[in-house]
Design a protein around this motif. Structure first.
Motif, PDB file in Angstrom:
ATOM      1  N   THR A  47       8.033  12.074  53.864  1.00 30.04           N
ATOM      2  CA  THR A  47       9.429  11.685  54.010  1.00 30.04           C
ATOM      3  C   THR A  47      10.070  11.474  52.648  1.00 30.04           C
ATOM      4  O   THR A  47       9.503  10.803  51.788  1.00 30.04           O
ATOM      5  CB  THR A  47       9.524  10.363  54.808  1.00 30.04           C
ATOM      6  OG1 THR A  47       8.899  10.537  56.074  1.00 30.04           O
ATOM      7  CG2 THR A  47      10.966   9.943  55.003  1.00 30.04           C
ATOM      8  N   GLY A  48      11.261  12.015  52.472  1.00 29.13           N
ATOM      9  CA  GLY A  48      12.036  11.735  51.266  1.00 29.13           C
ATOM     10  C   GLY A  48      12.745  10.402  51.425  1.00 29.13           C
ATOM     11  O   GLY A  48      13.628  10.259  52.280  1.00 29.13           O
ATOM     12  N   ILE A 103       5.447   9.082  52.799  1.00 35.87           N
ATOM     13  CA  ILE A 103       6.700   8.806  52.101  1.00 35.87           C
ATOM     14  C   ILE A 103       6.566   9.113  50.620  1.00 35.87           C
ATOM     15  O   ILE A 103       5.492   8.964  50.034  1.00 35.87           O
ATOM     16  CB  ILE A 103       7.140   7.336  52.323  1.00 35.87           C
ATOM     17  CG1 ILE A 103       8.576   7.117  51.832  1.00 35.87           C
ATOM     18  CG2 ILE A 103       6.159   6.361  51.706  1.00 35.87           C
ATOM     19  CD1 ILE A 103       9.168   5.784  52.262  1.00 35.87           C
ATOM     20  N   GLY A 104       7.654   9.570  50.037  1.00 38.70           N
ATOM     21  CA  GLY A 104       7.722   9.842  48.605  1.00 38.70           C
ATOM     22  C   GLY A 104       9.140   9.613  48.121  1.00 38.70           C
ATOM     23  O   GLY A 104      10.020   9.201  48.881  1.00 38.70           O
ATOM     24  N   LYS A 113      13.896   3.004  43.731  1.00 35.86           N
ATOM     25  CA  LYS A 113      14.357   2.950  45.124  1.00 35.86           C
ATOM     26  C   LYS A 113      13.178   2.901  46.092  1.00 35.86           C
ATOM     27  O   LYS A 113      13.191   2.159  47.083  1.00 35.86           O
ATOM     28  CB  LYS A 113      15.215   4.180  45.446  1.00 35.86           C
ATOM     29  CG  LYS A 113      16.625   4.144  44.915  1.00 35.86           C
ATOM     30  CD  LYS A 113      17.399   5.377  45.381  1.00 35.86           C
ATOM     31  CE  LYS A 113      18.835   5.340  44.898  1.00 35.86           C
ATOM     32  NZ  LYS A 113      19.595   6.548  45.333  1.00 35.86           N
ATOM     33  N   LEU A 114      12.149   3.693  45.796  1.00 34.98           N
ATOM     34  CA  LEU A 114      10.973   3.700  46.668  1.00 34.98           C
ATOM     35  C   LEU A 114      10.289   2.338  46.653  1.00 34.98           C
ATOM     36  O   LEU A 114       9.860   1.837  47.704  1.00 34.98           O
ATOM     37  CB  LEU A 114       9.998   4.789  46.232  1.00 34.98           C
ATOM     38  CG  LEU A 114       8.704   4.907  47.053  1.00 34.98           C
ATOM     39  CD1 LEU A 114       9.007   5.159  48.525  1.00 34.98           C
ATOM     40  CD2 LEU A 114       7.818   6.021  46.495  1.00 34.98           C
ATOM     41  N   ASP A 115      10.178   1.724  45.493  1.00 28.74           N
ATOM     42  CA  ASP A 115       9.576   0.386  45.412  1.00 28.74           C
ATOM     43  C   ASP A 115      10.339  -0.602  46.291  1.00 28.74           C
ATOM     44  O   ASP A 115       9.737  -1.397  47.034  1.00 28.74           O
ATOM     45  CB  ASP A 115       9.574  -0.108  43.964  1.00 28.74           C
ATOM     46  CG  ASP A 115       8.471   0.508  43.124  1.00 28.74           C
ATOM     47  OD1 ASP A 115       7.454   0.945  43.703  1.00 28.74           O
ATOM     48  OD2 ASP A 115       8.624   0.563  41.888  1.00 28.74           O
ATOM     49  N   LYS A 163       1.097   8.323  36.176  1.00 28.69           N
ATOM     50  CA  LYS A 163       1.792   7.117  35.722  1.00 28.69           C
ATOM     51  C   LYS A 163       2.451   6.361  36.868  1.00 28.69           C
ATOM     52  O   LYS A 163       2.595   5.139  36.799  1.00 28.69           O
ATOM     53  CB  LYS A 163       2.844   7.486  34.671  1.00 28.69           C
ATOM     54  CG  LYS A 163       2.256   8.012  33.366  1.00 28.69           C
ATOM     55  CD  LYS A 163       3.346   8.301  32.346  1.00 28.69           C
ATOM     56  CE  LYS A 163       2.769   8.780  31.033  1.00 28.69           C
ATOM     57  NZ  LYS A 163       3.839   9.073  30.021  1.00 28.69           N
ATOM     58  N   LYS A 164       2.874   7.085  37.902  1.00 27.08           N
ATOM     59  CA  LYS A 164       3.619   6.450  38.992  1.00 27.08           C
ATOM     60  C   LYS A 164       2.926   6.603  40.339  1.00 27.08           C
ATOM     61  O   LYS A 164       2.599   5.620  41.006  1.00 27.08           O
ATOM     62  CB  LYS A 164       5.034   7.054  39.073  1.00 27.08           C
ATOM     63  CG  LYS A 164       5.921   6.780  37.881  1.00 27.08           C
ATOM     64  CD  LYS A 164       6.560   5.402  37.973  1.00 27.08           C
ATOM     65  CE  LYS A 164       7.647   5.218  36.921  1.00 27.08           C
ATOM     66  NZ  LYS A 164       8.317   3.908  37.028  1.00 27.08           N
ATOM     67  N   THR A 165       2.698   7.863  40.776  1.00 26.36           N
ATOM     68  CA  THR A 165       2.275   8.105  42.155  1.00 26.36           C
ATOM     69  C   THR A 165       0.889   7.556  42.446  1.00 26.36           C
ATOM     70  O   THR A 165       0.684   6.840  43.441  1.00 26.36           O
ATOM     71  CB  THR A 165       2.317   9.609  42.471  1.00 26.36           C
ATOM     72  OG1 THR A 165       3.651  10.091  42.287  1.00 26.36           O
ATOM     73  CG2 THR A 165       1.888   9.871  43.900  1.00 26.36           C
TER      74      THR A 165
END
Length: 304
Positions: free
Chosen positions: A83-84, A112-113, A137-139, A186-188
């Motif tokens: 999901t975006g 989700i991503g 935004k995802l956080d 670094k993030k995912t």
């Protein structure tokens, strides 16, 4: 949640009229459902992606399609890959996935991503923002969605989202499995180690050993047992011994080609031997029977 073999359906261009489009989707999902697959995924896009077709080629809205597939299957888990987050308010997404879990009798997965397809955002009016903004935004979204899925009623005020005692009822389960797709170190991957049940790696086969090692380290740094983070890789499968692999170009490092027996050998050597516990594959050319044959060939490798 743990699935080790899953089917992704990324393409709805079957050369048929629209009246036969969804029956073909159902046929694929039903074949996976009866052949031992653990999950079936669709993409969360509104336009077809570059490399797969032109933007105007058929693309179904993900959660509407998944709700229909829930009534046409009995065993497979159902979700998006992935999901975006930018396409829906977090509370709407929480409601969609809890509804899917009820409709499917406990078979929903929340993939989700951050969202990445700029053309869709620009064309349809969704704010794209920067890479950092999309992760921020995802956080924030996870701080709202995860408690809602657990039956809590979060109140949250952030830079992008605000909710007041948000709730999602009814719920079928107290925990809907969470999956993230990507391979960023670094993030995912750190985000997967911190919050997710499953990490779907979207990268070349030659990167898998390194990526799984990064995931292991991230889990250990957080005091998490790395075995509790399931992993899989997204790959394309072409069941054709005579297929000319030269036409794949850069995609050759994410594509398995050959007989079903050869593909099973490649999954062992390129995926499982590199520390990844499962595989999600798509088949670019729908041909009845291929999904079943692949399931039978891969089952001995992916039991458990």
């Amino acid at each position: 949640m743990s699935f080790r073999l899953a089917l992704q359906i990324p393409n709805f261009s079957y050369g048929t009229g629209v009246e036969n489009l969804f029956p073909t989707v159902i046929a694929q999902a039903a074949e996976a459902d009866s052949s031992g697959y653990g999950a079936v995924f669709v993409m969360d896009h509104f336009y077809q992606l570059p490399g797969l077709g032109t933007p105007d080629q058929p693309m179904l809205e993900a959660y509407t399609a998944l709700g229909a597939l829930a009534t046409a299957t009995e065993n497979v888990q159902l979700g998006t890959l992935v999901t975006g987050n930018t396409y829906r308010n977090p509370t709407l997404l929480a409601k969609a996935v809890t509804t899917l879990d009820v409709v499917s009798a406990g078979r929903a997965i929340l993939g989700i991503g951050t969202g990445w397809f700029k053309l869709e955002h620009d064309s349809l009016g969704y704010e794209f923002g920067t890479f950092t903004e999309r992760f921020d935004k995802l956080d924030e979204a996870l701080a709202i969605i995860v408690p809602m899925l657990h039956g809590e009623r979060p109140t949250f005020t952030g830079k992008y989202y605000r909710v007041d005692k948000a709730m999602a009822e009814p719920r079928y389960r107290d925990h809907i499995p969470l999956m993230i797709g990507g391979s960023g170190e670094k993030k995912t991957i750190p985000l997967a180690a911190a919050h997710f049940d499953h990490l779907n790696l979207i990268c070349g086969f030659d990167e898998l050993a390194h990526k799984t090692e990064v995931a292991r380290r991230c889990c250990e740094e957080l005091g998490r047992d790395p075995a509790t983070l399931a992993t899989s890789v997204l790959a394309t499968v072409v069941v054709d011994e005579n297929f000319d692999t030269a036409q794949l170009g850069e995609r050759s490092n994410r594509t398995l080609v050959g007989s079903v027996e050869s593909i099973a050998e490649q999954v062992q050597a390129k995926v499982l031997d590199n520390g990844v516990t499962g595989i999600v594959f798509n088949i670019p050319f729908h041909r009845p029977g291929d999904i079943t044959a692949l399931g039978e060939a891969l089952a001995p490798l992916l039991r458990g």
